[in-house]
Scaffold this active site. Sequence first.
Site, mmCIF file in Angstrom:
data_model
loop_
_atom_site.group_PDB
_atom_site.id
_atom_site.type_symbol
_atom_site.label_atom_id
_atom_site.label_comp_id
_atom_site.label_asym_id
_atom_site.label_seq_id
_atom_site.Cartn_x
_atom_site.Cartn_y
_atom_site.Cartn_z
ATOM 1 C CB CYS A 2 -1.163 0.022 1.342
ATOM 2 S SG CYS A 2 -2.253 -1.209 1.000
ATOM 3 N NE ARG A 27 5.188 1.815 0.223
ATOM 4 C CZ ARG A 27 5.771 2.238 0.959
ATOM 5 N NH1 ARG A 27 7.036 1.551 -0.012
ATOM 6 N NH2 ARG A 27 5.114 1.135 1.826
ATOM 7 C CD1 TRP A 72 0.375 -6.480 -2.894
ATOM 8 C CD2 TRP A 72 0.384 -6.526 -0.866
ATOM 9 N NE1 TRP A 72 -0.182 -7.580 -2.731
ATOM 10 C CE2 TRP A 72 0.148 -8.289 -1.192
ATOM 11 C CE3 TRP A 72 -0.520 -7.418 0.284
ATOM 12 C CZ2 TRP A 72 0.194 -9.665 -0.676
ATOM 13 C CZ3 TRP A 72 0.288 -7.730 1.426
ATOM 14 C CH2 TRP A 72 0.378 -9.891 0.558
ATOM 15 C CG ASN A 96 2.157 1.386 4.103
ATOM 16 O OD1 ASN A 96 2.946 1.654 4.314
ATOM 17 N ND2 ASN A 96 1.481 -0.347 3.951
ATOM 18 N N GLY A 97 -0.073 -0.498 6.382
ATOM 19 C CA GLY A 97 0.708 -1.657 7.006
ATOM 20 C C GLY A 97 -1.125 -2.333 7.891
ATOM 21 C CD GLU A 466 16.943 -12.964 -7.726
ATOM 22 O OE1 GLU A 466 16.185 -13.934 -6.596
ATOM 23 O OE2 GLU A 466 16.560 -12.163 -8.005
ATOM 24 C CE LYS A 470 13.176 -11.482 -9.671
ATOM 25 N NZ LYS A 470 13.723 -11.316 -8.728
ATOM 26 C CD GLU A 473 9.898 -11.127 -8.785
ATOM 27 O OE1 GLU A 473 11.134 -11.377 -8.783
ATOM 28 O OE2 GLU A 473 8.790 -10.735 -7.965
ATOM 29 C CG HIS A 489 18.639 -37.397 -4.192
ATOM 30 N ND1 HIS A 489 19.081 -38.463 -3.901
ATOM 31 C CD2 HIS A 489 20.432 -36.361 -4.767
ATOM 32 C CE1 HIS A 489 20.697 -38.954 -4.044
ATOM 33 N NE2 HIS A 489 21.810 -37.793 -4.804
ATOM 34 C CE LYS A 588 11.454 -2.387 -5.852
ATOM 35 N NZ LYS A 588 11.479 -4.053 -6.577
HETATM 36 O O1 M6R Z 1 12.936 -4.649 -0.538
HETATM 37 P P1 M6R Z 1 14.020 -6.139 0.291
HETATM 38 O O2 M6R Z 1 14.628 -6.649 -0.523
HETATM 39 O O3 M6R Z 1 13.656 -6.518 1.883
HETATM 40 O O4 M6R Z 1 12.724 -7.104 -0.542
HETATM 41 C C1 M6R Z 1 12.331 -8.606 -0.299
HETATM 42 C C2 M6R Z 1 11.670 -8.978 -1.079
HETATM 43 O O5 M6R Z 1 9.842 -9.168 -0.730
HETATM 44 C C3 M6R Z 1 11.614 -8.889 -2.807
HETATM 45 O O6 M6R Z 1 13.169 -9.335 -2.948
HETATM 46 C C4 M6R Z 1 10.662 -9.624 -3.521
HETATM 47 O O7 M6R Z 1 11.484 -11.306 -3.411
HETATM 48 C C5 M6R Z 1 11.472 -9.416 -5.010
HETATM 49 N N1 M6R Z 1 9.978 -8.842 -5.659
HETATM 50 C C6 M6R Z 1 12.209 -9.902 -5.699
HETATM 51 O O8 M6R Z 1 12.116 -9.954 -7.120
#
Ligand code: M6R
Length: 593
Positions: A2, A27, A72, A96-97, A466, A470, A473, A489, A588
Amino acid sequence: MCGIVGYVGTRQAAPEVYRGLLRLEYRGYDSVGLAVLNGSSLGVVRKKGKVDAVREEIGGMIGTIGIGHTRWATHGAPSERNAHPLRSGKFAIVHNGIIENYRALREELEANGFVFSSDTDSETIAHLFALYDRGDLRETLRAVVRRLEVSFAIAALCEGAPNVIAAARRNSPLIVGRGETGYYLASDIPALAGCVQTVTVLKNGDMALVCADRVQIFDDRGEVRRQEQVCSLRAETLERGDNAHFMLKEMKETPQTIRNTISNFAERVRLEPFLPLFRKLKKIHLIGCGTAYHSGLAGKLAIERLARVPAEACIASEYRYGDPILGDDTLAIAVSQSGETADTIAAAQLDRESGTPLFVVTNVAHSSMASLADLVVPTIAGAETAVAATKSYNGQLTALYLLAAAIAAARGADAKRAEEELNRYPERCEEALSRLEEVERVAQKFKDAKNVCFLGRGVDHAAALEGSLKLKEIAYIPSEGYPAGELKHGPIALIDGRSLVVAIMTQRRLAEKTFNAVAEVRARGAKIFLITPFEEYARREGVDDCFLLPKCGELFSPVLSVIPLQALAYYTAVARGNDPDRPRNLAKSVTVE
Ligand code: M6R
């Protein structure tokens, strides 16, 4: 999660608030809303969906004081009914929260005759304003805030107070900005870039009354002064220019991120006070979520190799409720792009409370996490807007590698060669970035893969995780990252003719071993995309496609090998018709638990 924005000044408020919301869309984008006060009459617009859902309406919202929200969803589905601003009597609020005691509050408020029109926890705040209203907004705000647990940044308008926005924060960020035409409020500085000359970061527990020409900040004990800083963030840097998406733009900013992080580390990060600590260290914890956790995995390997200190990468949400062994011979390094991730903040707090030295590697120097740290190690990536982390990952790796070398040097090891090696990565990344169309072709070819498996060993396994995150998501394809030797395994049962296997192979001594795993999945019908600097493997039978990395060392290679992985996710998302900047269900900055 948010984003909230406020404006009070001499301009029409709605366009100012709307512009800020567009910048905060990273956000959350489940719903959007604005409230504008015109004299003593509140106009409210709320819509399901992204910020531009209200574009047509803002012209009709008259008034020079307003608040807005991009959501969000946590409590209550993404819908207009649950969109903010939420109203009660004379008040409209944005939040927000998470209000963790909202159930008890809701029962109490309903018993007092308040009728709820949403399924949100946030609506309790609006009704509390109405409950405690005695005509003095400052006192009402104090009374409301005392009842709220635990995380909130709020902004409120009141029909009886036509010139002031009431605001408060605890465990969610809130910034006040001073511009030429008035004052602004926002969840993050980028929302204010180009509009304000200065910014003031509110601290936990702060409340504020924001007027067109002044702001009054206070906490439970009375008025407080907070440092006003010049806002140097340029609005142009937040545009995506000719790039189709922010994600692509941000990937291209990787070489500069690495260069800036290295030079900032050399010039500004003061390690002298920590040298005695480095010498006595028995353990290092690297803590983060998502991509930041993956940086920790690669950082652990570098620390162990260079400094010979046992290190462990920890998922913050597990760490905070675990029973980690802490103490003054352990160093905790919290890693976070935003510095506002709730789980990582809680983990960092746990370290602080136990007297464990705490470093924070972050892209946001004024963040809540940074304020907890004994030492902040900045990643100089600039604003990252796309939800998928790209350049910030490379920045985190760079910062962790620099720390690993510094700890190694303090313990008497020769880290010079490692530092020199790291300096070569910006150019190598530029070279890889100049060939992204090769990855685009691969993405087109495999965009309908049933599942994708990313394989690697050691640092390549860290990169594989990683790459898989990506792809999941933004392309929404089921995918896993596995150590190459682990596949047989169990997970190999998932492999068939509709699977794509992405093998990452940057370590000469392990190449043949990793290739064995490639042969095994190939024999079961999988298609193979190989990422390696070793040309001879590109020509091996069974390799469908190969991205040849520039020659590189073995330890820091994730900085480079992640580039084709990020690109694979990006181009696959685009080929499948997804918006890579705003993937479904995500935000994000994850400021709630
Ligand atoms: O702001 P942060 O680095 O603490 O965020 C952590 C994760 O939420 C963030 O890396 C998330 O996994 C990304 N969307 C990945 O691309």
